[in-house]
Design an enzyme around this catalytic site. Structure first.
Site, PDB file in Angstrom:
ATOM      1  N   CYS A   1       5.950  -6.641   1.013  1.00 19.94           N
ATOM      2  CA  CYS A   1       6.716  -7.876   1.192  1.00 19.94           C
ATOM      3  C   CYS A   1       7.862  -7.973   0.186  1.00 19.94           C
ATOM      4  O   CYS A   1       7.738  -7.519  -0.953  1.00 19.94           O
ATOM      5  CB  CYS A   1       5.819  -9.081   1.020  1.00 19.94           C
ATOM      6  SG  CYS A   1       4.456  -9.082   2.168  1.00 19.94           S
TER       7      CYS A   1
ATOM      8  N   ARG B   1      11.045  -0.786   1.145  1.00 21.18           N
ATOM      9  CA  ARG B   1       9.703  -1.055   0.623  1.00 21.18           C
ATOM     10  C   ARG B   1       8.650  -1.092   1.729  1.00 21.18           C
ATOM     11  O   ARG B   1       7.464  -1.083   1.442  1.00 21.18           O
ATOM     12  CB  ARG B   1       9.704  -2.387  -0.125  1.00 21.18           C
ATOM     13  CG  ARG B   1      10.626  -2.372  -1.326  1.00 21.18           C
ATOM     14  CD  ARG B   1      10.734  -3.742  -1.926  1.00 21.18           C
ATOM     15  NE  ARG B   1       9.482  -4.149  -2.525  1.00 21.18           N
ATOM     16  CZ  ARG B   1       9.187  -4.037  -3.809  1.00 21.18           C
ATOM     17  NH1 ARG B   1      10.077  -3.525  -4.628  1.00 21.18           N
ATOM     18  NH2 ARG B   1       8.039  -4.427  -4.292  1.00 21.18           N
TER      19      ARG B   1
ATOM     20  N   TRP C   1       4.868  -7.611   5.206  1.00 23.32           N
ATOM     21  CA  TRP C   1       3.993  -6.464   5.506  1.00 23.32           C
ATOM     22  C   TRP C   1       2.634  -7.097   5.731  1.00 23.32           C
ATOM     23  O   TRP C   1       2.025  -7.617   4.800  1.00 23.32           O
ATOM     24  CB  TRP C   1       3.988  -5.520   4.313  1.00 23.32           C
ATOM     25  CG  TRP C   1       3.452  -4.158   4.567  1.00 23.32           C
ATOM     26  CD1 TRP C   1       4.101  -3.101   5.137  1.00 23.32           C
ATOM     27  CD2 TRP C   1       2.147  -3.668   4.221  1.00 23.32           C
ATOM     28  NE1 TRP C   1       3.284  -1.999   5.164  1.00 23.32           N
ATOM     29  CE2 TRP C   1       2.087  -2.313   4.618  1.00 23.32           C
ATOM     30  CE3 TRP C   1       1.020  -4.245   3.622  1.00 23.32           C
ATOM     31  CZ2 TRP C   1       0.949  -1.528   4.439  1.00 23.32           C
ATOM     32  CZ3 TRP C   1      -0.111  -3.466   3.441  1.00 23.32           C
ATOM     33  CH2 TRP C   1      -0.128  -2.116   3.859  1.00 23.32           C
TER      34      TRP C   1
ATOM     35  N   ASN D   1       5.141 -13.709  -1.566  1.00 23.08           N
ATOM     36  CA  ASN D   1       4.545 -12.370  -1.716  1.00 23.08           C
ATOM     37  C   ASN D   1       3.229 -12.551  -2.449  1.00 23.08           C
ATOM     38  O   ASN D   1       3.150 -13.367  -3.378  1.00 23.08           O
ATOM     39  CB  ASN D   1       5.431 -11.461  -2.571  1.00 23.08           C
ATOM     40  CG  ASN D   1       6.676 -11.024  -1.855  1.00 23.08           C
ATOM     41  OD1 ASN D   1       6.861 -11.300  -0.679  1.00 23.08           O
ATOM     42  ND2 ASN D   1       7.548 -10.336  -2.579  1.00 23.08           N
ATOM     43  N   GLY D   2       2.229 -11.768  -2.088  1.00 25.47           N
ATOM     44  CA  GLY D   2       0.940 -11.869  -2.765  1.00 25.47           C
ATOM     45  C   GLY D   2      -0.122 -12.370  -1.804  1.00 25.47           C
ATOM     46  O   GLY D   2       0.079 -12.380  -0.584  1.00 25.47           O
TER      47      GLY D   2
ATOM     48  N   GLU E   1      -0.696  17.291  -4.692  1.00 26.83           N
ATOM     49  CA  GLU E   1       0.578  16.612  -4.454  1.00 26.83           C
ATOM     50  C   GLU E   1       1.311  17.256  -3.271  1.00 26.83           C
ATOM     51  O   GLU E   1       1.925  16.556  -2.459  1.00 26.83           O
ATOM     52  CB  GLU E   1       1.427  16.632  -5.738  1.00 26.83           C
ATOM     53  CG  GLU E   1       2.853  16.168  -5.584  1.00 26.83           C
ATOM     54  CD  GLU E   1       3.026  14.825  -4.897  1.00 26.83           C
ATOM     55  OE1 GLU E   1       2.070  14.038  -4.811  1.00 26.83           O
ATOM     56  OE2 GLU E   1       4.139  14.568  -4.399  1.00 26.83           O
TER      57      GLU E   1
ATOM     58  N   LYS F   1       2.423  15.152   0.034  1.00 28.98           N
ATOM     59  CA  LYS F   1       3.813  15.023   0.478  1.00 28.98           C
ATOM     60  C   LYS F   1       3.929  15.404   1.947  1.00 28.98           C
ATOM     61  O   LYS F   1       4.600  14.743   2.725  1.00 28.98           O
ATOM     62  CB  LYS F   1       4.701  15.910  -0.403  1.00 28.98           C
ATOM     63  CG  LYS F   1       6.104  15.470  -0.568  1.00 28.98           C
ATOM     64  CD  LYS F   1       6.366  14.577  -1.758  1.00 28.98           C
ATOM     65  CE  LYS F   1       5.577  13.298  -1.781  1.00 28.98           C
ATOM     66  NZ  LYS F   1       5.546  12.640  -3.039  1.00 28.98           N
TER      67      LYS F   1
ATOM     68  N   GLU G   1       2.342  12.681   4.139  1.00 28.70           N
ATOM     69  CA  GLU G   1       3.100  11.428   4.125  1.00 28.70           C
ATOM     70  C   GLU G   1       4.262  11.408   5.108  1.00 28.70           C
ATOM     71  O   GLU G   1       4.471  10.422   5.809  1.00 28.70           O
ATOM     72  CB  GLU G   1       3.684  11.207   2.725  1.00 28.70           C
ATOM     73  CG  GLU G   1       2.935  10.269   1.858  1.00 28.70           C
ATOM     74  CD  GLU G   1       3.670  10.012   0.553  1.00 28.70           C
ATOM     75  OE1 GLU G   1       3.830   8.847   0.220  1.00 28.70           O
ATOM     76  OE2 GLU G   1       4.084  10.966  -0.131  1.00 28.70           O
TER      77      GLU G   1
ATOM     78  N   HIS H   1     -16.634  28.243  -0.887  1.00 32.97           N
ATOM     79  CA  HIS H   1     -17.853  27.424  -0.873  1.00 32.97           C
ATOM     80  C   HIS H   1     -17.899  26.484   0.337  1.00 32.97           C
ATOM     81  O   HIS H   1     -18.668  25.527   0.336  1.00 32.97           O
ATOM     82  CB  HIS H   1     -17.958  26.625  -2.175  1.00 32.97           C
ATOM     83  CG  HIS H   1     -18.143  27.491  -3.382  1.00 32.97           C
ATOM     84  ND1 HIS H   1     -19.276  28.237  -3.593  1.00 32.97           N
ATOM     85  CD2 HIS H   1     -17.312  27.779  -4.417  1.00 32.97           C
ATOM     86  CE1 HIS H   1     -19.161  28.926  -4.717  1.00 32.97           C
ATOM     87  NE2 HIS H   1     -17.961  28.666  -5.236  1.00 32.97           N
TER      88      HIS H   1
ATOM     89  N   LYS I   1       6.742   1.488   0.057  1.00 36.48           N
ATOM     90  CA  LYS I   1       7.170   2.127  -1.191  1.00 36.48           C
ATOM     91  C   LYS I   1       6.360   1.609  -2.374  1.00 36.48           C
ATOM     92  O   LYS I   1       5.965   2.370  -3.240  1.00 36.48           O
ATOM     93  CB  LYS I   1       8.661   1.872  -1.414  1.00 36.48           C
ATOM     94  CG  LYS I   1       9.209   2.475  -2.709  1.00 36.48           C
ATOM     95  CD  LYS I   1       9.056   3.983  -2.734  1.00 36.48           C
ATOM     96  CE  LYS I   1       9.614   4.616  -3.988  1.00 36.48           C
ATOM     97  NZ  LYS I   1       9.110   6.004  -4.137  1.00 36.48           N
TER      98      LYS I   1
END
Ligand code: AGP
Length: 606
Positions: free
Chosen positions: A2, A27, A73, A99-100, A480, A484, A487, A503, A601
């Site tokens: 948001c 975002r 969001w 927001n929140g 990572e 990536k 994502e 294993h 984001k």
């Protein structure tokens, strides 16, 4: 997630608010809305989808000079126009964006409904609009304070009242809110990026703080209505930092910026005289630093993986036990906070709720916590006892790249600093220091090999599943790399320590499974090569991210060769090709690289 934008000044507010909302698109959001106060009260326009959809719905003449806007969001209730902000009280006198999360919204909703208040949305936010409207206070500030006294949870709130059209009242608790002070205009935003086109003089509100914002300025106060007397500060963020500057995607622009940004994070911080790093922002004396017997890194997602890289660097160079843990799990396991552990929280945005809560848990129990944070003045940066700013510049793409590299660079310096306070020799300090200085150029050399990596990415894009494997220092690199790829290309990728393949996961190797193996020129090279051979023997294709000196003999693989640095710092360079692999695979697959589906984001909810 948001986002909030607001404007009050000499000009029509709507263009400012829409422009700010567009800046916050990165975002992540699913709906948006705007309220503009004019002579006939508030005009509210809301829309599901992109800001351009909202813009298309705006009336031709919208001249009011006070406006608030929001990108939502969805948390409470689906992404619908009714659930989009601004929310209003009955009759529309009060309009607000939030927001929140209001934790006691359900209880308050039941109470308000018993008092015949009609709700028009499923959101937690709407209760706040009704509470403000029902307050007996004769000022908007008083009414907002009355409402805040009844709610629990986190919020950044911006409220307009058509009965008091000369002001916006804002409040913060656990969700960022910034005032931008301009010439005869004042802006508000949840992210400085949304207001730097107009001013770089800002006030970051503290938790528990409110402000009255007018065209002529602002006045800050606390929950007891005491003046908090905040003054604006200059922020080092230029509007041009937020432009694409001719590139097709922010992610690509940010990948290319890495040599320059990696140089920025070490600038002025390497001390040649004592072969150490100078990290004054830690706010810890050598004596205090020496007293720590353990280091724990906490971050989420990629920031956690880079924390693992940092932990290994500390163990390598300072010989202090160190580990990393996902910040999102930390406070739920009632962690033991040890006075002789140095906690290091890691965050690009400085707003990740899970990481911010980990900070509070450490502080509540009396621990010492420092931050490795990119966004100056962000919530986490302000909560920690000290830290290292990452100087990566604004990162817009959801997939983090340059900020992660600078986290690893910062941890290299932290490990060097701690090492030199313990048993790392002057010669080894010099070795690491020189290696850190060379890294920006070495990153550039990797970026120069982009065409070859892009060609290999064609193959990666065809994979339905991929393993990323690496050992010890390189296991976080593999994690990572897999992250990536997942994502932005949506190719299913999993990371394993190379040693673990045999294993269990080896059962999945066949010609359809691609393996990206991180194989540096180190003491484990022969074992890594043996693992690659095992994959090839089962028909699996392999892409190796490796060093020139590693010899694979006749094993048929694709090789991406990166420059060699000191072994302790190898992960910093070995990670870079994984960014380009993911980027080019996502391009081949035609995905929205900068705004991958379902992701935001900055994850400001738990
Ligand atoms: C990285 O590509 C991801 N978008 C994500 O894992 C991110 O690193 C994580 O959400 C933490 O964000 P932060 O660094 O802003 O705290």
């Amino acid at each position: 997630m948001c986002g909030i934008v607001g404007y009050i000044g000499d000009h029509a507010a709507a263009p400012y608010v829409i422009e700010g909302l567009k800046t916050l698109e990165y975002r992540g959001y699913d709906s948006a809305g705007i309220a503009v106060l004019g002579s006939k009260g508030a005009t509210i326009v809301r829309s599901v989808g992109r800001i351009r959809d909202l813009e298309a719905k705006l009336p031709k003449r919208l001249t009011g000079k006070v406006g608030i806007g929001h990108t939502r969001w969805a948390t409470h209730g689906p992404a619908t126009t009714d659930n989009a902000h601004p929310h209003t009280s009955a009759g529309g006198r009060i309009a607000l964006v939030h927001n929140g999360i209001i934790d006691n919204a359900a209880t308050l909703r039941t109470k308000l409904m018993a008092a015949d208040v009609a709700f028009t949305s499923d959101t937690d936010t709407e209760v706040v609009a009704h509470l403000i409207a029902r307050s007996a206070a004769d000022t908007l500030e008083g009414a907002v304070l009355d409402a805040l006294a009844q709610i629990t949870g986190t919020y950044a709130l911006a409220v307009t009242d058509s009965g008091h059209p000369d002001r916006i009242v804002i409040a913060r608790n656990g969700s960022p809110l910034i005032i931008g002070v301009g010439e005869k205009e004042t802006l508000i935003a949840s992210d400085a990026a949304a207001l730097v086109r107009h001013t770089t003089r800002v006030v970051h509100l503290d938790d528990g703080e409110l402000a009255t914002v007018t065209a002529g300025g602002f006045h800050t106060f606390d929950r007891e209505a005491n003046d908090t007397g905040r003054e604006p500060v200059e922020i080092d963020l230029a509007a041009t930092d937020l432009e694409l500057t001719g590139h097709e995607h922010y992610m690509y622009k940010e990948i290319l910026e890495q040599p320059e940004r990696a140089a920025a994070v070490i600038r002025g911080r390497l001390d040649a005289r004592f072969a150490t790093a100078r990290l004054n922002g830690l706010n810890l004396s050598p004596r205090e630093l020496r007293a720590f017997r353990r280091v724990k890194f906490l971050g989420c997602g990629s920031a956690y993986y880079v924390g693992q890289i940092g932990a290994q660097m500390i163990e390598d160079l300072a010989r202090i036990p160190a580990d990393a843990e996902p910040a999102s799990e930390f406070r739920y396991r009632n962690p033991i906070i040890e006075p002789d552990t140095l906690y290091v929280v890691v965050s690009q945005s400085g707003e990740t709720a899970d990481t911010a809560f980990a900070v509070l848990e450490i502080k509540r129990k009396g621990g010492t916590v420092i931050g490795a944070v990119n966004v100056v003045g962000s919530t986490i940066a302000r909560e920690v006892d000290g830290g290292i700013y990452l100087h990566a510049g604004p990162e817009i793409a959801v997939a983090s790249t340059k900020a992660l590299t600078n986290m690893a660079m910062a941890f290299g310096m932290l490990a060097l600093h701690l090492g030199r306070l313990h048993d790392l020799s002057y010669a080894d300090g010099e070795r690491i220091s020189n290696a850190l200085k060379a890294i920006p150029e070495q990153i550039q050399a990797i970026l120069d090999s982009e065409p070859a990596i892009a060609a290999i990415a064609q193959r990666v894009a065809k994979a339905e599943n991929a393993f990323f494997i690496g050992r010890v220092r390189q296991y976080p690199v593999a994690r990572e790399g897999a992250q990536k790829l997942k994502e932005i290309s949506y190719v299913h990728a999993e990371a394993y320590p190379t040693s673990e393949l045999k294993h269990g996961p080896l059962a999945l190797i066949d010609p359809a499974m691609l393996t990206v193996a991180v194989v540096p020129d180190d003491e484990l090279a022969s074992r890594n090569i043996a693992a690659v051979e095992q994959v090839r023997a089962r028909g699996g294709e392999v892409v190796a991210i490796t060093h020139e000196a590693v010899e694979f003999g006749t094993i048929a693989i694709e090789r991406i060769v990166v420059p060699k640095t000191e072994p302790e710092l190898d992960p910093i360079l070995l990670i870079i090709p994984t960014q380009l692999l993911a980027y080019h695979a996502a391009l081949v697959l035609g995905h929205d690289v900068d705004k991958p589906r379902n992701l935001a984001k900055s994850v400001t909810v738990e």
